[in-house]
Design a protein around this motif. Structure first.
Motif, PDB file in Angstrom:
ATOM      1  N   SER A  24     -12.285 -31.867   2.280  1.00 30.51           N
ATOM      2  CA  SER A  24     -13.382 -30.909   2.403  1.00 30.51           C
ATOM      3  C   SER A  24     -13.807 -30.409   1.028  1.00 30.51           C
ATOM      4  CB  SER A  24     -12.976 -29.719   3.280  1.00 30.51           C
ATOM      5  OG  SER A  24     -11.931 -28.989   2.666  1.00 30.51           O
ATOM      6  N   PHE A  25     -15.038 -29.926   0.979  1.00 28.33           N
ATOM      7  CA  PHE A  25     -15.592 -29.310  -0.222  1.00 28.33           C
ATOM      8  C   PHE A  25     -16.311 -28.039   0.197  1.00 28.33           C
ATOM      9  CE2 PHE A  25     -19.394 -28.709  -2.939  1.00 28.33           C
ATOM     10  CZ  PHE A  25     -18.740 -28.377  -4.120  1.00 28.33           C
ATOM     11  N   SER A  26     -15.976 -26.931  -0.442  1.00 30.91           N
ATOM     12  CA  SER A  26     -16.675 -25.663  -0.216  1.00 30.91           C
ATOM     13  C   SER A  26     -17.422 -25.328  -1.486  1.00 30.91           C
ATOM     14  CB  SER A  26     -15.680 -24.541   0.099  1.00 30.91           C
ATOM     15  OG  SER A  26     -14.962 -24.826   1.269  1.00 30.91           O
ATOM     16  N   GLN A  27     -18.745 -25.391  -1.405  1.00 31.66           N
ATOM     17  CA  GLN A  27     -19.551 -25.101  -2.585  1.00 31.66           C
ATOM     18  C   GLN A  27     -19.501 -23.608  -2.883  1.00 31.66           C
ATOM     19  OE1 GLN A  27     -23.198 -26.513  -0.584  1.00 31.66           O
ATOM     20  NE2 GLN A  27     -24.171 -24.760  -1.534  1.00 31.66           N
ATOM     21  N   PRO A  28     -19.854 -23.223  -4.102  1.00 27.05           N
ATOM     22  CA  PRO A  28     -19.834 -21.808  -4.454  1.00 27.05           C
ATOM     23  C   PRO A  28     -20.785 -21.004  -3.565  1.00 27.05           C
ATOM     24  CG  PRO A  28     -20.173 -23.167  -6.399  1.00 27.05           C
ATOM     25  CD  PRO A  28     -20.284 -24.062  -5.216  1.00 27.05           C
ATOM     26  N   THR A  29     -20.369 -19.799  -3.233  1.00 26.91           N
ATOM     27  CA  THR A  29     -21.250 -18.882  -2.513  1.00 26.91           C
ATOM     28  C   THR A  29     -21.612 -17.749  -3.464  1.00 26.91           C
ATOM     29  OG1 THR A  29     -19.364 -17.651  -1.648  1.00 26.91           O
ATOM     30  CG2 THR A  29     -20.274 -19.373  -0.241  1.00 26.91           C
ATOM     31  N   PHE A  30     -22.799 -17.244  -3.308  1.00 26.85           N
ATOM     32  CA  PHE A  30     -23.280 -16.188  -4.189  1.00 26.85           C
ATOM     33  C   PHE A  30     -23.594 -14.965  -3.335  1.00 26.85           C
ATOM     34  CE2 PHE A  30     -23.964 -20.182  -6.298  1.00 26.85           C
ATOM     35  CZ  PHE A  30     -23.339 -19.942  -7.504  1.00 26.85           C
ATOM     36  N   SER A  77     -13.267 -27.346 -17.844  1.00 25.22           N
ATOM     37  CA  SER A  77     -13.059 -28.444 -16.893  1.00 25.22           C
ATOM     38  C   SER A  77     -14.319 -28.661 -16.074  1.00 25.22           C
ATOM     39  CB  SER A  77     -11.885 -28.122 -15.968  1.00 25.22           C
ATOM     40  OG  SER A  77     -10.681 -28.076 -16.692  1.00 25.22           O
ATOM     41  N   VAL A  78     -14.569 -29.920 -15.723  1.00 27.57           N
ATOM     42  CA  VAL A  78     -15.796 -30.278 -15.011  1.00 27.57           C
ATOM     43  C   VAL A  78     -15.454 -30.991 -13.703  1.00 27.57           C
ATOM     44  CG1 VAL A  78     -17.942 -31.611 -15.110  1.00 27.57           C
ATOM     45  CG2 VAL A  78     -17.052 -30.541 -17.184  1.00 27.57           C
ATOM     46  N   LEU A  79     -16.143 -30.602 -12.636  1.00 26.92           N
ATOM     47  CA  LEU A  79     -16.077 -31.314 -11.360  1.00 26.92           C
ATOM     48  C   LEU A  79     -17.506 -31.651 -10.966  1.00 26.92           C
ATOM     49  CD1 LEU A  79     -14.446 -32.119  -8.670  1.00 26.92           C
ATOM     50  CD2 LEU A  79     -15.604 -30.121  -7.777  1.00 26.92           C
ATOM     51  N   ILE A  80     -17.722 -32.911 -10.598  1.00 25.26           N
ATOM     52  CA  ILE A  80     -19.015 -33.334 -10.064  1.00 25.26           C
ATOM     53  C   ILE A  80     -18.759 -33.832  -8.653  1.00 25.26           C
ATOM     54  CG2 ILE A  80     -21.003 -34.877 -10.299  1.00 25.26           C
ATOM     55  CD1 ILE A  80     -20.216 -35.069 -13.322  1.00 25.26           C
ATOM     56  N   TYR A  81     -19.377 -33.185  -7.678  1.00 20.85           N
ATOM     57  CA  TYR A  81     -19.220 -33.565  -6.276  1.00 20.85           C
ATOM     58  C   TYR A  81     -20.563 -34.059  -5.767  1.00 20.85           C
ATOM     59  CZ  TYR A  81     -18.623 -33.273  -1.251  1.00 20.85           C
ATOM     60  OH  TYR A  81     -18.585 -33.575   0.085  1.00 20.85           O
ATOM     61  N   THR A  82     -20.575 -35.260  -5.218  1.00 24.92           N
ATOM     62  CA  THR A  82     -21.795 -35.867  -4.692  1.00 24.92           C
ATOM     63  C   THR A  82     -21.592 -36.177  -3.214  1.00 24.92           C
ATOM     64  OG1 THR A  82     -22.191 -36.906  -6.835  1.00 24.92           O
ATOM     65  CG2 THR A  82     -23.460 -37.749  -4.984  1.00 24.92           C
ATOM     66  N   SER A  94     -26.921 -34.666  -2.224  1.00 25.97           N
ATOM     67  CA  SER A  94     -26.631 -33.365  -2.786  1.00 25.97           C
ATOM     68  C   SER A  94     -25.615 -33.541  -3.908  1.00 25.97           C
ATOM     69  CB  SER A  94     -26.068 -32.459  -1.678  1.00 25.97           C
ATOM     70  OG  SER A  94     -25.969 -31.146  -2.103  1.00 25.97           O
ATOM     71  N   ILE A  95     -25.916 -33.008  -5.099  1.00 30.36           N
ATOM     72  CA  ILE A  95     -25.036 -33.134  -6.254  1.00 30.36           C
ATOM     73  C   ILE A  95     -24.708 -31.738  -6.767  1.00 30.36           C
ATOM     74  CG2 ILE A  95     -24.750 -34.060  -8.583  1.00 30.36           C
ATOM     75  CD1 ILE A  95     -26.968 -36.111  -7.837  1.00 30.36           C
ATOM     76  N   HIS A  96     -23.404 -31.462  -6.874  1.00 30.88           N
ATOM     77  CA  HIS A  96     -22.904 -30.182  -7.397  1.00 30.88           C
ATOM     78  C   HIS A  96     -22.128 -30.479  -8.675  1.00 30.88           C
ATOM     79  CE1 HIS A  96     -23.698 -28.002  -3.603  1.00 30.88           C
ATOM     80  NE2 HIS A  96     -23.467 -29.185  -3.075  1.00 30.88           N
ATOM     81  N   THR A  97     -22.533 -29.874  -9.782  1.00 28.37           N
ATOM     82  CA  THR A  97     -21.840 -30.025 -11.060  1.00 28.37           C
ATOM     83  C   THR A  97     -21.341 -28.655 -11.476  1.00 28.37           C
ATOM     84  OG1 THR A  97     -23.355 -31.822 -11.644  1.00 28.37           O
ATOM     85  CG2 THR A  97     -22.047 -30.865 -13.431  1.00 28.37           C
ATOM     86  N   MET A  98     -20.009 -28.544 -11.621  1.00 30.86           N
ATOM     87  CA  MET A  98     -19.400 -27.252 -11.893  1.00 30.86           C
ATOM     88  C   MET A  98     -18.509 -27.323 -13.123  1.00 30.86           C
ATOM     89  SD  MET A  98     -18.713 -27.010  -7.904  1.00 30.86           S
ATOM     90  CE  MET A  98     -18.663 -28.771  -7.975  1.00 30.86           C
ATOM     91  N   TRP A 128     -26.767 -27.226  -8.701  1.00 28.97           N
ATOM     92  CA  TRP A 128     -26.847 -27.857  -7.382  1.00 28.97           C
ATOM     93  C   TRP A 128     -28.245 -28.446  -7.258  1.00 28.97           C
ATOM     94  CZ3 TRP A 128     -27.383 -24.668  -2.272  1.00 28.97           C
ATOM     95  CH2 TRP A 128     -27.528 -25.531  -1.186  1.00 28.97           C
ATOM     96  N   VAL A 129     -28.290 -29.771  -7.123  1.00 31.73           N
ATOM     97  CA  VAL A 129     -29.551 -30.486  -6.987  1.00 31.73           C
ATOM     98  C   VAL A 129     -29.519 -31.236  -5.661  1.00 31.73           C
ATOM     99  CG1 VAL A 129     -31.018 -32.287  -7.974  1.00 31.73           C
ATOM    100  CG2 VAL A 129     -29.760 -30.739  -9.484  1.00 31.73           C
TER     101      VAL A 129
END
Length: 152
Positions: A24-30, A77-82, A94-98, A128-129
């Motif tokens: 699973s992946f939980s994207q950042p919430t704001f 540190s970098v994480l890229i989740y696609t 959907s691409i998330h770069t953190m 997030w793109v």
């Protein structure tokens, strides 16, 4: 209600690609923060910022080498989740770069089951793109905040 079917997932942690073991992946919430504004009869609240945000990636059967690759650069540190798939009848990507500090937690080791590695990251930079459209772009060091389509 539009049904979403995820067809492909990929995480790149510290240059190491993971595709098959993503649970699973939980994207950042704001979450907005507010200040109380007193009124003569009815008060109100004014949006003044956001709480600190973090993301979470859960992987099955990944070893310490994956964890070390993720945490190698400390707070840089970098994480890229696609993720790609179909929403209703439309394709999406959907691409998330953190970028930020990452912490880790391994589940307990048990006979007959794979150990789980949970990576949790703090946001320093985030993008997030979706389908080529920027949804959120944040750079805390540079005071740049474009969150959910709104420039702050």
């Amino acid at each position: 209600m539009t049904m979403t079917a995820v067809r492909r997932r990929k995480a790149v942690v510290g240059g190491l690609k993971v595709t098959n073991n993503i649970e699973s992946f939980s994207q950042p919430t704001f979450t907005k923060t507010y200040a109380d504004i007193p009124g003569s009869f009815v008060g109100s609240k004014q949006h003044i910022g956001f709480e600190a945000s973090e993301w979470k990636l859960v992987l099955h059967g990944e070893a310490a080498t994956t964890m070390m690759a993720a945490m190698l650069l400390g707070e840089n540190s970098v994480l890229i989740y696609t993720e790609s798939g179909v929403r209703g009848t439309e394709k999406y990507e959907s691409i998330h770069t953190m970028t930020g500090d990452i912490s880790r937690e391994f589940s307990e080791s048990k006979n007959g089951s794979q150990q789980t590695l949970t990576l949790t990251g703090q946001i320093k930079n985030y993008a997030w793109v979706e389908n080529g459209v920027p949804i959120t772009t944040i750079s805390i060091p540079n005071d740049e905040y474009f969150i959910d389509g709104v420039l702050y």
